[in-house]
Scaffold this motif. Sequence first.
Motif, PDB file in Angstrom:
ATOM      1  N   TRP A 172       0.840  -1.200   0.000  1.00  0.00           N
ATOM      2  CA  TRP A 172       0.000   0.000   0.000  1.00  0.00           C
ATOM      3  C   TRP A 172       0.866   1.238   0.000  1.00  0.00           C
ATOM      4  CZ3 TRP A 172      -1.581   4.481   2.336  1.00  0.00           C
ATOM      5  CH2 TRP A 172      -2.866   4.934   2.015  1.00  0.00           C
ATOM      6  N   ARG A 173       0.620   2.127  -0.974  1.00  0.00           N
ATOM      7  CA  ARG A 173       1.324   3.405  -1.063  1.00  0.00           C
ATOM      8  C   ARG A 173       0.318   4.537  -1.003  1.00  0.00           C
ATOM      9  NH1 ARG A 173       6.309   3.567  -3.202  1.00  0.00           N
ATOM     10  NH2 ARG A 173       6.347   5.403  -1.818  1.00  0.00           N
ATOM     11  N   GLY A 174       0.572   5.512  -0.165  1.00  0.00           N
ATOM     12  CA  GLY A 174      -0.336   6.640  -0.090  1.00  0.00           C
ATOM     13  C   GLY A 174      -0.154   7.401   1.203  1.00  0.00           C
ATOM     14  N   ASP A 175      -1.112   8.282   1.490  1.00  0.00           N
ATOM     15  CA  ASP A 175      -1.068   9.088   2.704  1.00  0.00           C
ATOM     16  C   ASP A 175      -2.462   9.178   3.300  1.00  0.00           C
ATOM     17  OD1 ASP A 175      -2.438  10.904   1.086  1.00  0.00           O
ATOM     18  OD2 ASP A 175      -0.631  12.052   0.639  1.00  0.00           O
ATOM     19  N   ALA A 176      -2.681  10.158   4.164  1.00  0.00           N
ATOM     20  CA  ALA A 176      -3.979  10.284   4.833  1.00  0.00           C
ATOM     21  C   ALA A 176      -5.099  10.631   3.866  1.00  0.00           C
ATOM     22  CB  ALA A 176      -3.882  11.347   5.931  1.00  0.00           C
ATOM     23  N   GLU A 177      -4.754  11.186   2.732  1.00  0.00           N
ATOM     24  CA  GLU A 177      -5.775  11.622   1.776  1.00  0.00           C
ATOM     25  C   GLU A 177      -6.210  10.499   0.841  1.00  0.00           C
ATOM     26  OE1 GLU A 177      -7.190  14.540   2.028  1.00  0.00           O
ATOM     27  OE2 GLU A 177      -5.870  14.998   3.734  1.00  0.00           O
ATOM     28  N   ALA A 180       7.706   4.550   2.962  1.00  0.00           N
ATOM     29  CA  ALA A 180       7.805   4.800   4.403  1.00  0.00           C
ATOM     30  C   ALA A 180       7.415   3.554   5.180  1.00  0.00           C
ATOM     31  CB  ALA A 180       6.907   5.973   4.803  1.00  0.00           C
ATOM     32  N   VAL A 181       8.277   3.143   6.107  1.00  0.00           N
ATOM     33  CA  VAL A 181       7.996   2.016   6.991  1.00  0.00           C
ATOM     34  C   VAL A 181       8.673   2.282   8.323  1.00  0.00           C
ATOM     35  CG1 VAL A 181       9.985   0.699   6.131  1.00  0.00           C
ATOM     36  CG2 VAL A 181       8.103  -0.501   7.261  1.00  0.00           C
ATOM     37  N   VAL A 207      -3.535   6.652   8.722  1.00  0.00           N
ATOM     38  CA  VAL A 207      -2.306   6.527   7.945  1.00  0.00           C
ATOM     39  C   VAL A 207      -1.581   7.869   7.915  1.00  0.00           C
ATOM     40  CG1 VAL A 207      -1.356   6.147   5.634  1.00  0.00           C
ATOM     41  CG2 VAL A 207      -3.149   4.652   6.513  1.00  0.00           C
ATOM     42  N   ILE A 208      -0.283   7.818   8.148  1.00  0.00           N
ATOM     43  CA  ILE A 208       0.563   8.998   7.947  1.00  0.00           C
ATOM     44  C   ILE A 208       1.110   8.955   6.523  1.00  0.00           C
ATOM     45  CG2 ILE A 208       2.671  10.187   8.655  1.00  0.00           C
ATOM     46  CD1 ILE A 208       2.185   9.146  11.485  1.00  0.00           C
ATOM     47  N   ASP A 229      -0.475   6.548  12.532  1.00  0.00           N
ATOM     48  CA  ASP A 229      -0.442   7.402  13.716  1.00  0.00           C
ATOM     49  C   ASP A 229      -1.037   6.627  14.890  1.00  0.00           C
ATOM     50  OD1 ASP A 229      -0.675   9.293  15.683  1.00  0.00           O
ATOM     51  OD2 ASP A 229      -1.914  10.685  14.525  1.00  0.00           O
ATOM     52  N   VAL A 230      -0.183   6.164  15.778  1.00  0.00           N
ATOM     53  CA  VAL A 230      -0.630   5.347  16.913  1.00  0.00           C
ATOM     54  C   VAL A 230      -0.725   6.154  18.197  1.00  0.00           C
ATOM     55  CG1 VAL A 230       0.219   3.170  15.946  1.00  0.00           C
ATOM     56  CG2 VAL A 230       1.749   4.556  17.357  1.00  0.00           C
ATOM     57  N   SER A 231      -0.842   7.469  18.087  1.00  0.00           N
ATOM     58  CA  SER A 231      -0.884   8.321  19.280  1.00  0.00           C
ATOM     59  C   SER A 231      -2.095   8.029  20.165  1.00  0.00           C
ATOM     60  CB  SER A 231      -0.878   9.802  18.875  1.00  0.00           C
ATOM     61  OG  SER A 231      -1.969  10.108  18.031  1.00  0.00           O
TER      62      SER A 231
END
Length: 251
Positions: free
Chosen positions: A10-15, A48-49, A96-97, A103-105
């Motif tokens: 999977w490639r991408g961001d929050a959007e 990103a990993v 997802v960041i 984001d596990v905050s």
Amino acid sequence: MPYKAKFKVWRGDAESGELRDFLVEVNEGEVVLDIIHRLQATQAPDLAVRWNCKAGKCGSCSAEINGRPRLLCMTRMSTFTEEETVTVTPMRTFPVIRDLVTDVSFNYQKAREIPSFTPPADLAPGDYRMQQVDVQRSQEFRKCIECFLCQNTCHVVRDHEENKEAFSGPRFLMRAAELEFHPLDTADRVPSAQEDHGLGLCNITKCCTEVCPEHIAITDNALIPMKERVADRKYDPVVWLGSKIFRRSKT
């Protein structure tokens, strides 16, 4: 012998994002994290990993492999056939960041809501005395590496975003249980677990236990005993009376 494995990552961001196809070399003895690193080195340098120890002890490289929450560093490629397509996606429960990083905050917020260990006020650290059985019971829960795979797979928050405010998840209910079962902890954790951390929302499907890389019996040894204590308080008149007479000290 080396072979070429089919990967979907999977490639991408929050959007937005999508699964991308890759064909990547696999060597004997490698784990999925090795393949992700090879992808970064040869085909996707901006992938990103999150990872750290590569030894199954830091909990950083949590992701989903073929739909199952797992650690990338502890999932051997030998568990898949050479013809099988391996799909790697970020943990679904958390935002997802970018790519495989989430984001596990949420988990750290819930951790701060658990009151800390509260020994008797007049007990000096050198005076702590515990039976070995109590030590062993607590040590099982302390094996947790905070990979948050149990949090990710728990359908109470995985499938119901609206539950996150009221439900702390198995990792932190287990923390409450660890302290509740500690013979030197004076705080009463049972009401808080039920009312503040959503213990009643857990329906003990044991999915958290199934994905734990440390093989902690979260459901059987933490969640169910805590539920039993809640039930005893509410419905067993002897236990109810005893809790009123022999209430733990809050000092």
